[in-house]
Scaffold this motif. Sequence first.
Motif, mmCIF file in Angstrom:
data_model
loop_
_atom_site.group_PDB
_atom_site.id
_atom_site.type_symbol
_atom_site.label_atom_id
_atom_site.label_comp_id
_atom_site.label_asym_id
_atom_site.label_seq_id
_atom_site.Cartn_x
_atom_site.Cartn_y
_atom_site.Cartn_z
ATOM 1 N N ALA A 155 1.385 13.832 -0.883
ATOM 2 C CA ALA A 155 2.039 14.432 -1.892
ATOM 3 C C ALA A 155 2.944 15.926 -1.275
ATOM 4 N N GLY A 208 2.471 2.039 -3.257
ATOM 5 C CA GLY A 208 1.461 2.611 -4.074
ATOM 6 C C GLY A 208 1.325 4.079 -3.614
ATOM 7 N N MET A 209 1.441 4.367 -2.460
ATOM 8 C CA MET A 209 1.119 5.590 -2.209
ATOM 9 C C MET A 209 1.962 6.713 -2.694
ATOM 10 N N THR A 236 0.805 -1.119 -0.009
ATOM 11 C CA THR A 236 -0.024 0.029 -0.141
ATOM 12 C C THR A 236 1.001 1.142 -0.084
ATOM 13 N N ASP A 239 2.832 7.123 -7.196
ATOM 14 C CA ASP A 239 2.019 8.087 -8.100
ATOM 15 C C ASP A 239 2.820 9.204 -8.630
ATOM 16 N N PRO A 240 2.407 9.181 -10.039
ATOM 17 C CA PRO A 240 3.424 10.261 -10.646
ATOM 18 C C PRO A 240 3.400 11.601 -10.106
ATOM 19 N N PHE A 241 2.151 12.079 -9.598
ATOM 20 C CA PHE A 241 2.115 13.460 -8.885
ATOM 21 C C PHE A 241 3.183 13.362 -7.580
ATOM 22 N N HIS A 242 2.789 12.266 -6.856
ATOM 23 C CA HIS A 242 3.704 12.434 -5.805
ATOM 24 C C HIS A 242 5.044 12.399 -5.896
#
Lengths: 491, 320
Positions: free
Chosen positions: A56, A9-10, A6, A13-16
């Motif tokens: 983020a 996965g967090m 998990t 994320d491309p934005f993260h």
Amino acid sequence: MADVITAIGMVADPFHLLCLVFGVGVGIMFGAMPGLSVNMGLALLLPLAFAFKGMAGILMLLGIYCGAIYGGSISAILLKTPGTPASVATTLDGYPMAVKLRQPGRALGLSTTASAFGGIFSTICLIISAPLLAKISLQFSKPEYFALAVFGLSIITSVSSGNVIKGIMGGILGLFLATVGIDAMSGAVRFTADTTYLLGGVSFIPILIGVFALAQMLQSVEDCWQKSQIRQHVSIDNVLPTVADLKRVFTTLIRSSAIGTFIGCIPGTGGDIASFVAYDQAKRWSKHSANFGNGEPEGVAAPEAGNNAVSGGAFIPVLTLGIPGDGATAIMMGALMVQGLQPGPLLFIDKAPDVYAIFIGLLLANIIMACMGYSLIRLFVKLTNVPNAILLPVILLMTFVGTYSYGNSMNDVYVMVVSGILGYVLNKLKFSMSAVIIGIILGGMAEQNFVGSLIMSDGNPSIFFTRPICLFFLAAAAVSLIAPLMMKKKA
Amino acid sequence: MKRIFAVLMMTAMLLGMVGCSGGADKKAAYPADGDITVIIPKAPGGGTDTSARGLISFLQKELKGSKFVPVNKPDGGGITGMVELAKAKPDGHTLGMVTVELAMFPHQGKATVTNKDFVSVCAPIAAPAALIVPKEAPYNSLDEFVKYAKGNAGKIQMGNSGTGAIWHIAALNFEKEFGVQFKHVPYPKGSADIAAALAGKHIDATLADPSVFKSQIDAGTLKILAVMADTRSEFYPNAPTFKELGHPMAIRAWAALVAPKDTPKEKMEVLRKAAEKVCNSKEFKDYFKKQGIDPTAIVGDACDKMMADDDAMYARFLKK
């Protein structure tokens, strides 16, 4: 295991990831510019971090925090101007290597490697032994802090390049400057000459910029005057450190990272102390200790591994106890709480995936930092090819702008100018500026914890000799003071 | 090619400059007729700074067309910034944060600037002193604590945030009210160090802002016995107030957004009206609650009164 997946996965994320990369970039920039502090960078981007949902914003702040500690070394190595207090020790060997030995690429490559190594090492420590280290850090009360400060002060003998007496004199000057202002232990007002400015003490950052950046600039001007300087074009073929260098500094990296992690996990102590202790220990254990101060690779690697290792260490009390050790971690704790993550003993139980995401974020931040560092070294090194006629005025401007922007105060600028001129003269007389800086950093810590210990023990000095950790550091301080004298006699 | 690039750069820079000055429309009505500088007399990233920046970002949203610019002036322990604000042109374009130290310093001979130099907009935070002790401590209420303290005069180690600083004065006030005596141990770098010392059992108790201790209280390593506030905290509804227990004491670390004293009434009204709305909005309250801080909505005259009350209290207490 499901939690770890998990967590990946967090973070993945491309934005993260973009946030993390952005944070590291901003951090390196803030770290490299003297006067722009980590806290300033964090505070400026905090509203943005609040606005982002989930990890983020936190990843961005993590990036800034890690990047800034590394960024300080760039200006320390190339310009003898530590971008942050944590990079003062890096100037000792980094600048000679870059300028005297004409190997700026090697110095930056080493510092980048050491920084990333320190950061990753300490993050691994954070992952596997956070609860244990947190328990140790809670053992620290005022006597232990006092002993640690004394141990730190004993390092003055090893950074004062040959002349121990002048080093101690510099240290005493630093200790004196640390007494100015309202004494928080007694409430007394000391050496303020009835000015409001000095009530808060002499600002440390302006002095740092003065004695390093401005003093160095004056020195360069003088050098230009004496001889027409022909700046050879330094070209580098390899930004990654050589295998020989890596072999040579490997033990230093491990030792310095361990020191940095340990010092980082004690609330209230940070990269500045860690880098000096790491440097001092590297010098003590090195076969080339006589060559320290002349561009020794271990002397570059040790402080950088030490100060970056603080990043993982500093998260130990934050995540396990909910106690931030300094301003930067306090800001990050605020950001965690806004995202619904209350740091403290319950965090690991309630929000395990988020904790793992922070761990992964820290690891990634260090890796991104290294990639950015390596790829930018060629660009940074170009700085040494800039003719002095252009470089020096720019640095002069930067010292003023940097100092003013630190506290928006002209008084700070005056302090910077005075300490710059003083630093220039003291450098001529072979005084060590690092000794003065150590005095200022540790003066308050030593004094306040000495007085505080005696308050706790009702004035009985035995409190310093009955506690094991305290006794250990005092003994280490004694050894580090006496050892050089003994060695000299033998030689 | 180079020239084209240069022209492009110039255009970009010009556009940037226009963009920056876009907020200042001289013909518009206050507060949209120019930037509003907010002097924050503390370093970036601290509690005063983050609450100030939070407050002004909400105010900016509420007051259409306004632009607030925070400027940190941490010199001289925060006094320089407050003095500068007091001397600023009272046209509503310079505001600033003042802290509870404004009520204390004049009576300690550290500053000449007082609450009378300012008129207030609102106070976004007013953190009360709370009596916090380790979980294993043999007392579970204020009464038991006082009883224990009476039996162990001068033995209880009480952590504070520096001699002469607010939590020290809270402890001195406590001593006077209950006729007890503590051993005062200063932690000048702030409450986080007190939290570490309490968690490590190096000291026995503290009177301080509970938000810093929240993690440890929630985890059960520390417990909160009573709060020096008028109402119970939302976070610790089980902790009684000193007032409920018959001791009406209120020591609180507030920070307030203020303007120089001669700022025109109409402009103050505009700001206060916006502050009233902002401070009672859910978003604003959430902003602070998420950071473990009880939000307050002390606006306008009520805020002026709080500052004057505290000034009078510290005058009584510190002069003696």
